[in-house]
Design an enzyme around this catalytic site. Structure first.
Site, PDB file in Angstrom:
ATOM      1  N   MET A  81       0.696   6.881  -2.577  1.00  0.00           N
ATOM      2  CA  MET A  81      -0.709   7.242  -2.687  1.00  0.00           C
ATOM      3  C   MET A  81      -1.529   6.433  -1.694  1.00  0.00           C
ATOM      4  SD  MET A  81      -1.129   7.299  -6.809  1.00  0.00           S
ATOM      5  CE  MET A  81      -0.023   5.903  -7.016  1.00  0.00           C
ATOM      6  N   ILE A  97       3.801   1.014  -8.996  1.00  0.00           N
ATOM      7  CA  ILE A  97       3.998  -0.122  -8.096  1.00  0.00           C
ATOM      8  C   ILE A  97       2.713  -0.436  -7.346  1.00  0.00           C
ATOM      9  CG2 ILE A  97       5.352  -1.009  -6.151  1.00  0.00           C
ATOM     10  CD1 ILE A  97       7.494   1.089  -6.923  1.00  0.00           C
ATOM     11  N   GLY A 118      -4.514   1.770  -2.933  1.00  0.00           N
ATOM     12  CA  GLY A 118      -3.234   2.252  -2.423  1.00  0.00           C
ATOM     13  C   GLY A 118      -1.988   1.755  -3.127  1.00  0.00           C
ATOM     14  N   SER A 119      -1.062   2.627  -3.468  1.00  0.00           N
ATOM     15  CA  SER A 119       0.074   2.251  -4.289  1.00  0.00           C
ATOM     16  C   SER A 119       1.147   3.338  -4.268  1.00  0.00           C
ATOM     17  CB  SER A 119      -0.406   1.991  -5.717  1.00  0.00           C
ATOM     18  OG  SER A 119      -1.271   3.030  -6.134  1.00  0.00           O
ATOM     19  N   ARG A 120       2.110   3.238  -5.201  1.00  0.00           N
ATOM     20  CA  ARG A 120       3.247   4.141  -5.211  1.00  0.00           C
ATOM     21  C   ARG A 120       3.789   4.289  -6.624  1.00  0.00           C
ATOM     22  NH1 ARG A 120       8.449   1.935  -2.012  1.00  0.00           N
ATOM     23  NH2 ARG A 120       9.960   2.412  -3.625  1.00  0.00           N
TER      24      ARG A 120
END
Length: 218
Positions: free
Chosen positions: A99, A157, A187-189
């Protein structure tokens, strides 16, 4: 009507107050008309960015026990068979969605079922696409179980900018596919670990839409 996630209410309120103060106060701080306009435009742009980040669009999920839906908006960056070391300790198919700060950051349950595991791990803030981010970054690990897929793990994450992960999953509760599972700020995943043999409906580089797009099925 634009909806915002509850995790953003406080930040949005503070941003609005500061934004209005800066926009109105710019004329008293600067003598230059250009400096005033630049300050006001940049401030307005920042307010819009915060509003966009915390937006929470209404997604109509078609509940289907044979489908795994995208838990978040973003780009598919990993599809591979890996060893999952924390819970399963065996081979699984990993599907990872990255993301960017402009994506919707709501996390939604990829399938219906019972929460059998939910754990927070403090950690580093490597960029979200780093190979070690899944095991070394700040993260939460959640496992959902149902009759169709058995146990499926997803992991929120943190990235280089994401400094707070919100996880609503509580062990023992029953959850419904597509409903709100949490939020990752900036921002991440999210990684999904699916049973071997699961049919994957996406490919690397695909952009997916959380809560509606089918990414895997039985």
């Amino acid at each position: 009507m634009i909806r915002f996630h509850k995790e953003g209410y406080k930040i949005i309120s503070i941003t609005f107050v500061l934004g209005i103060a800066i926009i109105l106060g710019a004329e008293k701080i600067f003598d230059s008309v250009l400096a005033i306009k630049i300050t006001q435009v940049l401030t307005l742009g920042f307010v819009v960015l915060i509003l966009q980040f915390f937006r929470n669009p209404n997604r109509k999920t078609t509940i289907n026990e044979t489908h795994i839906i995208a838990p978040v908006d973003g780009k598919v960056v990993v599809i591979e068979e890996v060893e999952e070391p924390e819970f399963f300790k065996d081979k699984r198919i990993q599907v990872s969605i990255f993301m960017s700060p402009i994506n919707v950051h709501v996390t939604r349950y990829a399938m219906s079922g019972k929460i059998v595991y939910s754990k927070y791990h403090p950690g580093k803030y490597l960029v979200a696409w780093h190979p070690k981010a899944s095991t070394e970054n700040e993260r939460t690990t959640v496992v959902i179980e149902n009759e169709t897929f058995g146990k499926v793990l997803y992991r929120q994450i943190a990235g280089a900018l994401a400094k707070r992960i919100v996880n609503y999953a509580q062990e023992g509760e029953n959850v419904i596919q597509g409903t709100d599972a949490g939020f990752i700020k900036f921002g991440s995943r999210v990684d999904l670990f699916l049973p071997i043999g699961t049919k994957i409906n996406v490919k690397l580089g695909d952009k997916v839409k959380g809560g509606v797009q089918v990414i895997a099925q039985k």
